[in-house]
Design an enzyme around this catalytic site. Structure first.
Site, PDB file in Angstrom:
ATOM      1  N   HIS A   1       0.816  -1.213   0.000  1.00  9.96           N
ATOM      2  CA  HIS A   1       0.000   0.000   0.000  1.00  9.96           C
ATOM      3  C   HIS A   1       0.858   1.275   0.000  1.00  9.96           C
ATOM      4  O   HIS A   1       0.347   2.371  -0.215  1.00  9.96           O
ATOM      5  CB  HIS A   1      -0.939   0.003   1.214  1.00  9.96           C
ATOM      6  N   ARG A   2       2.161   1.154   0.247  1.00  7.35           N
ATOM      7  CA  ARG A   2       3.035   2.315   0.114  1.00  7.35           C
ATOM      8  C   ARG A   2       3.182   2.713  -1.341  1.00  7.35           C
ATOM      9  O   ARG A   2       3.432   3.873  -1.681  1.00  7.35           O
ATOM     10  CB  ARG A   2       4.428   2.010   0.683  1.00  7.35           C
TER      11      ARG A   2
END
Length: 453
Positions: free
Chosen positions: A426-427
């Site tokens: 999700h980064r």
């Protein structure tokens, strides 16, 4: 006088390896390139051939021992001759003080698979200084020559890109590629640049805690298994991935009936008569196609030395296939898979699978992956939330394909149904991009005609 062979770095930044099986015993006669020992690194089983001819003297490490790179593992007495009797002690790899071993004009042995020249070169020697033997025609290691034969590539026609002028695996694969695939008016072409970077926020500091000591096993009721080799590498990589990359997982059910019909047609086609075809082939092509439409799933988060970070977007696909082998989980990858047509991709998948089952997957085969497929359906599983392979930002799982009731044009009919699931960093990518990617993969499984060139 005796010659000492030390454990070399086999080309993957190796620091240690386990002695799995000696192929020789004291007193055996060996020739140059005869296999001496089989070792297990964190990724692969590797056979070490002899750089010397002569008689085995002493085995300096036992089977099951973990040995540091540079440590002596065997001595070999040279053949009795005038030249050999006059030769000084020789150590291949490193000296006893950890420095590069002295080179000699005599001997001229080549350690197959680990570079060329009089002796194996030290890890500390710069690549540019590594000598390359003058061979007839083209400089290429034996595995590269075999790959060229398998792909019907004439090495004399390949432009080498290796640091010492040798032909690399990528050189052979690129030369063998006949056409780019998945031309679609709504799908962008692969950019000319292979990678680009995007500034990102600094990586968060990781917090650690002292782990409690484990209790001793109850005698007769429990057993202990040493954590080493592949299991040690998998454990380290999965923990690092799980605790540094914030995972997000999604999944969707798919009517894969047309995929099953296509697989059946390919199996009966004369063009695929000598190649194993399975739904994994269509899944692989679907992932490559979907990556081009959502490149961020194929990117990587890179922590920089100054505490900042960047996102590296790869405009190529080194497609990893998670493989359960007798040695544990391996993730070999198909380099530049985006350049392969359907037949070439099918051959690459078949070769990857067979090599993994035979325990012959090399360190190079497992490096530089960009995205991974795990086929959990072969174990009867429908879906899962797999952990991302370190160095990547996405892993996608294909579940079992089963006949289930499915609504088609308002009627309930039996259809071949599977579940596509995946986990993503999700980064690097947000939920909308993840959803588009998984939806694209699902759409191809529902309608493989989307892949038509």
């Amino acid at each position: 006088m005796s010659q000492t062979f030390v454990l070399p770095d086999v080309g993957e930044g190796l620091t240690e390896a386990e002695i799995v099986q000696w192929r020789v015993a004291p007193g055996d006669e060996v020739a140059v390139n005869d296999v001496l020992v089989e070792i297990e690194t964190a990724k692969s089983l590797v056979e070490l051939p002899s750089p010397f001819a002569g008689t085995v003297g002493a085995l300096l490490a036992a089977e099951g021992d973990t040995v540091d790179v540079g440590a002596p593992i065997i001595t070999i007495d040279p053949p009795v001759s005038g030249d050999a009797a006059a030769a000084a002690d020789v150590t291949v790899g490193r000296s006893a003080h950890g420095e590069p071993a002295a080179e000699s004009d005599g001997g001229g042995a080549v350690l197959v698979g680990y570079g060329t020249g009089g002796q194996v070169q030290s890890r500390r020697r710069k690549v540019a200084e590594r000598p390359v033997a003058a061979s007839v025609g083209v400089v290429a290691k034996p595995p590269i020559r075999k790959l060229a034969r398998d792909l019907n590539v004439d090495l004399a026609e390949v432009t080498p890109s290796g640091p010492a002028g040798e032909v690399t695996r990528d050189d052979v694969v690129k030369h063998a590629s006949q056409a780019s695939v998945f031309r679609n008016i709504e799908t962008p072409a692969w950019p000319d640049v292979r990678e680009e970077t995007i500034p990102a926020v600094p990586a968060p500091a990781s917090a650690g805690a002292d782990a409690p000591s484990a209790p001793e096993p109850a005698e007769g009721r429990e057993e202990t298994i040493p954590v080493k080799g592949v299991r040690k590498a998998v454990a380290s990589g999965m923990v690092r991935s799980a605790y540094t990359a914030p995972h997000v997982s999604v999944w969707t059910d798919v009517d894969a009936t047309r995929t099953m019909e296509l697989v059946k047609r390919l199996k009966s086609s004369t063009d695929f008569a000598d190649i194993k075809v399975s739904p994994l082939l269509i899944m692989a092509r679907a992932v490559i196609w979907a990556v081009r439409r959502t490149p961020m799933v194929n990117a990587a988060w890179i922590d920089l030395a100054d505490g900042s970070a960047e996102i590296r977007v790869r405009h190529f696909v080194n497609l990893g296939i998670a493989a359960a082998t007798p040695r544990g989980l391996l993730v070999p990858n198909i380099k530049d898979a985006q350049n392969l047509n359907t037949r070439e991709l099918a051959k690459a998948l078949e070769k990857l699978t067979l090599t993994a089952r035979e325990g012959k997957t090399t360190p190079l085969d497992q490096q530089q992956g960009t995205i991974t497929i795990t086929n959990i359906g072969v174990f009867g599983m429908d879906a899962g939330t797999p952990i991302i392979n370190p160095g990547e930002s996405g892993i996608i799982a294909m579940g079992a394909i089963r006949q289930k009731p499915w609504v088609v044009d308002g009627e309930v009919r039996p259809r071949w149904v599977t579940t596509v699931s995946g986990s993503f960093d999700h980064r690097v990518i947000d939920g909308d991009g993840v959803s588009r990617f998984v939806a694209d993969v699902a759409s191809v499984l529902e309608e493989p005609a989307l892949l038509l060139d």
